[in-house]
Design a protein around this motif. Sequence first.
Motif, mmCIF file in Angstrom:
data_model
loop_
_atom_site.group_PDB
_atom_site.id
_atom_site.type_symbol
_atom_site.label_atom_id
_atom_site.label_comp_id
_atom_site.label_asym_id
_atom_site.label_seq_id
_atom_site.Cartn_x
_atom_site.Cartn_y
_atom_site.Cartn_z
ATOM 1 N N SER A 1 -67.213 -53.591 -28.190
ATOM 2 C CA SER A 1 -66.689 -52.514 -29.022
ATOM 3 C C SER A 1 -67.545 -51.278 -28.795
ATOM 4 O O SER A 1 -68.707 -51.365 -28.387
ATOM 5 N N ALA A 2 -66.967 -50.137 -29.071
ATOM 6 C CA ALA A 2 -67.693 -48.866 -28.914
ATOM 7 C C ALA A 2 -67.170 -47.890 -29.955
ATOM 8 O O ALA A 2 -65.997 -47.942 -30.355
ATOM 9 N N ARG A 3 -68.044 -47.007 -30.381
ATOM 10 C CA ARG A 3 -67.634 -45.966 -31.313
ATOM 11 C C ARG A 3 -68.480 -44.735 -31.057
ATOM 12 O O ARG A 3 -69.625 -44.818 -30.593
ATOM 13 N N ALA A 4 -67.905 -43.582 -31.354
ATOM 14 C CA ALA A 4 -68.625 -42.324 -31.164
ATOM 15 C C ALA A 4 -68.006 -41.267 -32.063
ATOM 16 O O ALA A 4 -66.827 -41.361 -32.440
ATOM 17 N N ASN A 5 -68.799 -40.292 -32.412
ATOM 18 C CA ASN A 5 -68.273 -39.140 -33.144
ATOM 19 C C ASN A 5 -69.125 -37.928 -32.828
ATOM 20 O O ASN A 5 -70.309 -38.045 -32.455
ATOM 21 N N ALA A 6 -68.526 -36.769 -32.938
ATOM 22 C CA ALA A 6 -69.231 -35.507 -32.735
ATOM 23 C C ALA A 6 -68.612 -34.476 -33.664
ATOM 24 O O ALA A 6 -67.389 -34.432 -33.839
ATOM 25 N N GLU A 7 -69.466 -33.648 -34.271
ATOM 26 C CA GLU A 7 -68.967 -32.623 -35.178
ATOM 27 C C GLU A 7 -69.782 -31.344 -35.044
ATOM 28 O O GLU A 7 -70.928 -31.351 -34.584
ATOM 29 N N TYR A 8 -69.147 -30.259 -35.476
ATOM 30 C CA TYR A 8 -69.800 -28.944 -35.452
ATOM 31 C C TYR A 8 -69.414 -28.219 -36.730
ATOM 32 O O TYR A 8 -68.305 -28.406 -37.258
ATOM 33 N N GLY A 9 -70.360 -27.371 -37.214
ATOM 34 C CA GLY A 9 -70.021 -26.661 -38.437
ATOM 35 C C GLY A 9 -71.025 -25.601 -38.823
ATOM 36 O O GLY A 9 -71.751 -25.065 -37.979
#
Length: 666
Positions: free
Chosen positions: A211-219
């Motif tokens: 399994s794999a998961r990732a997230n990226a955010e900007y603000g």
Amino acid sequence: MNDMNRAVAAGCRVGIPATGPLKGSCPMLKFLILTSSALVAVALSSSARAQSTTQITKPVFCVYDGEYEPCGSMVDNDIIISATGVVEKPESTGHAITVIDRQTIEQRQAVAISDLLATTPGVTVTRNGGLGTLSTVRIRGAEGEQTLTLIDGVRVNDPSSPGGGFDFANLLSGSVERVEVLRGPNSVPWGSQAIGGVVNVVTAAPTDRFSARANAEYGSFDSVFANAGISGKAGRFSGSFNAGYLRTDGISAAASGTEPDGYRQYGGTARIGVDITDAISLDLRGYYANSRVDIDGFGFTPPFLPVDDAEYAETQEIYGYAGLNVGLGRLKNRIAFTIADINRDNFDPTFGSAPSFFARGRSERYEYQGDWRASGAIRLVAGAQRENTRFTDGSVFKSRGTTSVYGEAILTPIARLTLTGGVRYDDDSAFGGHTTFGANAVYSLSIGTTFRGSYAEGFKAPTLYQLFGPFGLGNPNLQPESARSYDVGIEQNLVGSAITISATWFHRDTRNQIDYNAATFTYGNIARTRGKGLEVGLNMRPSDRLTLSGSYSFIDSINRSPGANFGKQLARRPRQSVSASIDWETPLKLSVGATVLAVGDSFDDAGNFNRLDGYVVAGVRAELPIGNRFAIYGRVDNLFDEKYTVVRGYGTPGRAAYGGIRVKFD
């Protein structure tokens, strides 16, 4: 919304509410209006699609000192906890415990774990500025240094910090799978420092398949937050690896300042399992974080509050665990070695490139634990531990060791009743022997009612810094802190498990609490403090798409030592706090949610001269899936741009917006 704000202001001006538990708490009035508005809006939106409550079964895992073990399937809203250091189901413990799972972390879009803890019953969080600055978690009004924190079974309280506490500033959510908050003293299984309670953090564990998961955010504040992780199993080997990065320009740490104070962290976690045989396994865990935060120093004129300057601090945290698990029929054995190594450096470019202050803290721990299920009604747990700690600041080098043994009995004499009792003996090389007791009981009725009660003791020896700190701060005459706590609680499930209401009353007496004395410029013992109060929790799931949760805490933390501060509130302990969250998945699969937190008045000092006004902050969020693997999300924190203070002289963030993308493969 302008009309609402005017109404709130008018209500505060005329003294509403004037009596009762919300007396003097205009933030509470605003909280009620905000929360009521949100509930009405969601109710109107979902009334057209009301449906019967359903319970969804899913595979779950038990927690065994930070390690997950399969233990069948349970309904969706049940949890598994580790109140005694071994696997227990919720109906088997009398302790008051809250669990924050990965689903909640992602649903709330939390970056800092401390932000989630702030909405937990009985917990107060203060932060000296923006993200990355000193963050203190107080449980039931106890000192932040009296909160024992574990990450994957490693005690991570910093022996080089003044009170030996853990700074939650650098604990980010990227790799965290689960957080357990045990409220109240519990030194029998956990040892020293568990006077206020225990925060047990579990990172992502290996999975049976890839399994794999990732997230990226900007603000806002030019903030970037990104994480990625993979997990899987091949033959007898399993592993989980996660890495994360955060960068933000931040806000001014000094409330009077205008210069932003930024924050940066990169780090990762790893967990590796090796099944040597069906009964023998090796468990390796590692945690690394490298953080840098701009801080503001204190002015040289009264009132000596923080002002803009170029100071910054760097922290490196390394935590490790190596354990061997051996199963011998009904007896499980665990032998482990843990290490926590924390390096802190402060810099002031005004005086050159060398650190203006540095501290090195290290603890090493050797453990054995045996878990014997003698029968279905009798379970015995016993262990032995040796911990060596040391610290240096360049001018002082000190170390000491503690040897401990403990035993617990978990008994089920009749159906639905579980009794737990234990005793622990610690032999501190500086303070000699100390014995600690604990007991709790839980009884469940077939109508969904559960009664809980516990008696627990806590013990904490003075830290090496408090005893031998530089610049004359240390006091070698300090006495160990100790605490006794009682609590009783009731929990009621309604409409199956669609609604859960709980209430817990607690009382804690602490002796020889250690605090910095501004009059003598050193550390001293407060002869006695008292904490008592009420915690109320509510969880509702009227449908499989709508969830609501809330909590109310009344915490009365008082100095009971004869003298000028007798009867005064302990610093930075609001007597009241309320939180409410609501999340709804619309028919279009768009999920929307909101959280409101109201905190009552408090004082910033032991003499109660500097009042901190209460406040209300609200946030909204949304997430939209794109197919089965992708989702886009966004949130607005401090929606109404509330101006508030949690630590005198330090700033707090205003309105901020963030957006990101999430991906999962399994």
